[in-house]
Scaffold this motif. Structure first.
Motif, PDB file in Angstrom:
ATOM      1  N   GLY A  10       7.339  51.740 -28.500  1.00  7.04           N
ATOM      2  CA  GLY A  10       6.345  50.844 -29.083  1.00  7.04           C
ATOM      3  C   GLY A  10       5.362  50.400 -28.022  1.00  7.04           C
ATOM      4  N   GLU A  11       4.539  49.417 -28.357  1.00  2.00           N
ATOM      5  CA  GLU A  11       3.604  48.859 -27.386  1.00  2.00           C
ATOM      6  C   GLU A  11       4.373  48.224 -26.228  1.00  2.00           C
ATOM      7  N   PRO A  12       3.868  48.350 -25.000  1.00  3.18           N
ATOM      8  CA  PRO A  12       4.618  47.865 -23.840  1.00  3.18           C
ATOM      9  C   PRO A  12       5.088  46.415 -23.962  1.00  3.18           C
ATOM     10  N   ARG A  13       4.218  45.532 -24.454  1.00  5.15           N
ATOM     11  CA  ARG A  13       4.595  44.112 -24.519  1.00  5.15           C
ATOM     12  C   ARG A  13       5.768  43.874 -25.465  1.00  5.15           C
ATOM     13  N   GLU A  14       5.981  44.794 -26.413  1.00  4.31           N
ATOM     14  CA  GLU A  14       7.075  44.653 -27.376  1.00  4.31           C
ATOM     15  C   GLU A  14       8.285  45.503 -27.004  1.00  4.31           C
ATOM     16  N   ALA A  15       8.038  46.650 -26.362  1.00  9.62           N
ATOM     17  CA  ALA A  15       9.123  47.598 -26.108  1.00  9.62           C
ATOM     18  C   ALA A  15       9.886  47.312 -24.822  1.00  9.62           C
ATOM     19  N   MET A  16       9.246  46.660 -23.846  1.00  7.24           N
ATOM     20  CA  MET A  16       9.876  46.433 -22.548  1.00  7.24           C
ATOM     21  C   MET A  16      10.661  45.135 -22.531  1.00  7.24           C
ATOM     22  N   ARG A  17      11.861  45.194 -21.922  1.00  2.92           N
ATOM     23  CA  ARG A  17      12.722  44.012 -21.845  1.00  2.92           C
ATOM     24  C   ARG A  17      13.343  43.947 -20.456  1.00  2.92           C
ATOM     25  N   ASP A  44       2.744  54.844 -17.868  1.00  2.00           N
ATOM     26  CA  ASP A  44       3.815  53.914 -18.205  1.00  2.00           C
ATOM     27  C   ASP A  44       3.701  53.439 -19.652  1.00  2.00           C
ATOM     28  N   ALA A  45       2.480  53.201 -20.102  1.00  2.00           N
ATOM     29  CA  ALA A  45       2.271  52.800 -21.496  1.00  2.00           C
ATOM     30  C   ALA A  45       2.610  53.950 -22.438  1.00  2.00           C
ATOM     31  N   MET A  46       2.224  55.172 -22.057  1.00  2.80           N
ATOM     32  CA  MET A  46       2.541  56.330 -22.884  1.00  2.80           C
ATOM     33  C   MET A  46       4.049  56.551 -22.969  1.00  2.80           C
ATOM     34  N   ARG A  49       5.513  54.224 -25.493  1.00  3.90           N
ATOM     35  CA  ARG A  49       5.225  54.636 -26.872  1.00  3.90           C
ATOM     36  C   ARG A  49       5.915  55.945 -27.252  1.00  3.90           C
ATOM     37  N   GLY A  50       6.498  56.628 -26.279  1.00  2.00           N
ATOM     38  CA  GLY A  50       7.085  57.930 -26.556  1.00  2.00           C
ATOM     39  C   GLY A  50       6.059  59.018 -26.691  1.00  2.00           C
ATOM     40  N   GLU A  51       4.881  58.838 -26.048  1.00  2.00           N
ATOM     41  CA  GLU A  51       3.771  59.783 -26.185  1.00  2.00           C
ATOM     42  C   GLU A  51       3.518  60.598 -24.922  1.00  2.00           C
ATOM     43  N   TYR A  52       4.319  60.396 -23.881  1.00  2.00           N
ATOM     44  CA  TYR A  52       4.095  61.116 -22.632  1.00  2.00           C
ATOM     45  C   TYR A  52       4.757  62.486 -22.701  1.00  2.00           C
ATOM     46  N   GLN A  53       4.329  63.417 -21.814  1.00  2.00           N
ATOM     47  CA  GLN A  53       4.911  64.762 -21.841  1.00  2.00           C
ATOM     48  C   GLN A  53       6.374  64.762 -21.459  1.00  2.00           C
ATOM     49  N   ILE A  54       6.804  63.709 -20.765  1.00  2.00           N
ATOM     50  CA  ILE A  54       8.225  63.524 -20.464  1.00  2.00           C
ATOM     51  C   ILE A  54       8.745  62.402 -21.347  1.00  2.00           C
ATOM     52  N   ARG A  55       9.871  62.623 -22.028  1.00  2.00           N
ATOM     53  CA  ARG A  55      10.432  61.596 -22.908  1.00  2.00           C
ATOM     54  C   ARG A  55      11.869  61.307 -22.468  1.00  2.00           C
ATOM     55  N   PRO A  56      12.028  60.364 -21.531  1.00  2.00           N
ATOM     56  CA  PRO A  56      13.386  60.055 -21.056  1.00  2.00           C
ATOM     57  C   PRO A  56      14.230  59.431 -22.165  1.00  2.00           C
ATOM     58  N   PRO A  57      15.536  59.587 -22.095  1.00  2.00           N
ATOM     59  CA  PRO A  57      16.408  59.002 -23.113  1.00  2.00           C
ATOM     60  C   PRO A  57      16.370  57.477 -23.067  1.00  2.00           C
ATOM     61  N   ALA A 307       5.740  42.567 -15.566  1.00  2.00           N
ATOM     62  CA  ALA A 307       5.572  44.004 -15.748  1.00  2.00           C
ATOM     63  C   ALA A 307       5.073  44.370 -17.140  1.00  2.00           C
ATOM     64  N   ALA A 308       5.653  43.817 -18.180  1.00  2.00           N
ATOM     65  CA  ALA A 308       5.273  44.207 -19.546  1.00  2.00           C
ATOM     66  C   ALA A 308       3.813  43.890 -19.828  1.00  2.00           C
ATOM     67  N   SER A 309       3.368  42.709 -19.428  1.00  2.00           N
ATOM     68  CA  SER A 309       1.975  42.345 -19.672  1.00  2.00           C
ATOM     69  C   SER A 309       1.041  43.189 -18.811  1.00  2.00           C
ATOM     70  N   ALA A 310       1.485  43.549 -17.600  1.00  2.00           N
ATOM     71  CA  ALA A 310       0.653  44.385 -16.727  1.00  2.00           C
ATOM     72  C   ALA A 310       0.454  45.775 -17.324  1.00  2.00           C
ATOM     73  N   VAL A 311       1.508  46.376 -17.833  1.00  2.00           N
ATOM     74  CA  VAL A 311       1.388  47.698 -18.454  1.00  2.00           C
ATOM     75  C   VAL A 311       0.482  47.624 -19.683  1.00  2.00           C
ATOM     76  N   GLN A 312       0.607  46.551 -20.450  1.00  2.00           N
ATOM     77  CA  GLN A 312      -0.235  46.405 -21.636  1.00  2.00           C
ATOM     78  C   GLN A 312      -1.703  46.271 -21.252  1.00  2.00           C
ATOM     79  N   ARG A 313      -1.990  45.529 -20.189  1.00  2.00           N
ATOM     80  CA  ARG A 313      -3.375  45.367 -19.733  1.00  2.00           C
ATOM     81  C   ARG A 313      -3.974  46.693 -19.298  1.00  2.00           C
TER      82      ARG A 313
END
Length: 327
Positions: A10-17, A44-46, A49-57, A307-313
């Protein structure tokens, strides 16, 4: 230790914990780094969201580059000393947005002495990408004209400095007066605010109608399409990414008629297939940093908690230069 983790895409601000997790232990051929600074990148944002060419578990820790201090060596690792200050790409799923990270020893490089921790952390992927894009792929020559899109952003700002260090005339395209000011300070010879000017017209005027010899494009979409209207004879367009959100469909008939090249660049393939070339590029980047020819523009140094807000920015295009997290 504390580590940011993505439990669902999801969006970084929601997906990161921010979680409390066990400190990792290095295995054979690995190194444990105490993270001194981590660069924040658009990928990092991609990843979130699961949109990067690498999709770690899931769950995974984002953060693709860092400056760290060698804390422990895994079995078989030689040539590194405890306490040494180094830089390294991350080894997902254990990324850099944490207090400690384990990375392969083969990818660890000495941190340039001329740069502080935050600057060293963000020198790595952005400047390596710029070096390989401009020199290995586009063969940029002194006296040529380089057009850089998103010239005040993380990837573009590195290309501006590297283009100037190579003796090129640099035209930077940015969005807004604050970013225009940053691009000028980075050394761009001509700066175009795309909100107020047509960069195609500016490039043609600045080059006497010849066009740009090299286009460095981390944006895609309309930025790429319009770049084909101001590319020079035997020009080279380096496709670095698609921060604009749209992957263009090149007209190969147009490339044929105008006699220009379209060059893809995925730096990670060099790290995997030609690590010696990466080390040689790092030696040159270290030399350029020592001479003052390049210095990463770190617009903010933030605590790990941000970190989460930085990635979102970064994802929202609200930053100039680079952001760095300091655990």
């Amino acid at each position: 230790m504390k580590a940011w983790r993505v439990h669902h895409n999801g969006e970084p601000r929601e997906a990161m914990r921010l979680d409390e997790v066990p400190t990792p232990v290095p295995g054979a051929g690995e190194v444990l780094l105490r993270v001194r600074a981590a660069g924040v990148n658009f990928p990092d944002a991609m990843l979130c969201r699961g949109e990067y060419q690498i999709r770690p578990p899931l769950p995974f820790t984002p953060g693709v580059e860092m400056c760290g201090e060698v804390a422990a060596l895994g079995p078989g690792v030689t040539g590194l000393d405890a306490g040494a200050r180094v830089i390294s790409p991350a080894a997902l799923p254990g990324g850099a947005f944490a207090e400690y990270a384990v990375v392969p020893a083969a990818g660890v490089l000495p941190a340039p002495e001329a740069l502080d921790d935050a600057e060293a952390a963000v020198l790595h992927i952005g400047y390596q990408t710029g070096w390989f894009g401009l020199h290995r792929r586009a063969a940029l020559r002194p006296g040529e004209t380089l057009l850089v899109h998103a010239a005040a952003g993380g990837v573009g700002s590195a290309a501006v400095q590297l283009g100037k260090a190579a003796g090129a005339t640099v035209i930077g395209v940015v969005g807004g007066p604050e970013k225009a000011k940053a691009a000028r300070e980075l050394g761009a010879d001509v700066v175009v605010d795309r909100h107020a000017e047509d960069f195609v017209a500016v490039v043609k005027e600045a080059t006497g109608g010849r066009g740009a010899d090299v286009v460095y494009d981390p944006v895609g979409g309309d930025a790429y399409t319009r770049s084909t209207k101001c590319i020079a004879f035997e020009g080279r367009i380096v496709v670095v990414g698609f921060a604009g959100g749209t992957v263009p469909a090149p007209g190969l008939n147009h490339a044929l008629v105008k006699n220009y090249s379209i060059l893809g660049l995925h730096w990670g393939l060099y790290a995997a297939r030609e690590p010696d070339a990466v080390r040689r590029a790092h030696a040159e980047l270290t030399r350029l940093a020592a001479s003052g020819a390049v210095r990463p523009l770190v617009s903010a140094r933030l605590p790990l908690a941000d970190a989460a807000s930085a990635v979102q920015r970064v994802s929202d295009g609200l930053t100039t230069g680079r952001l760095a997290l300091l655990p």
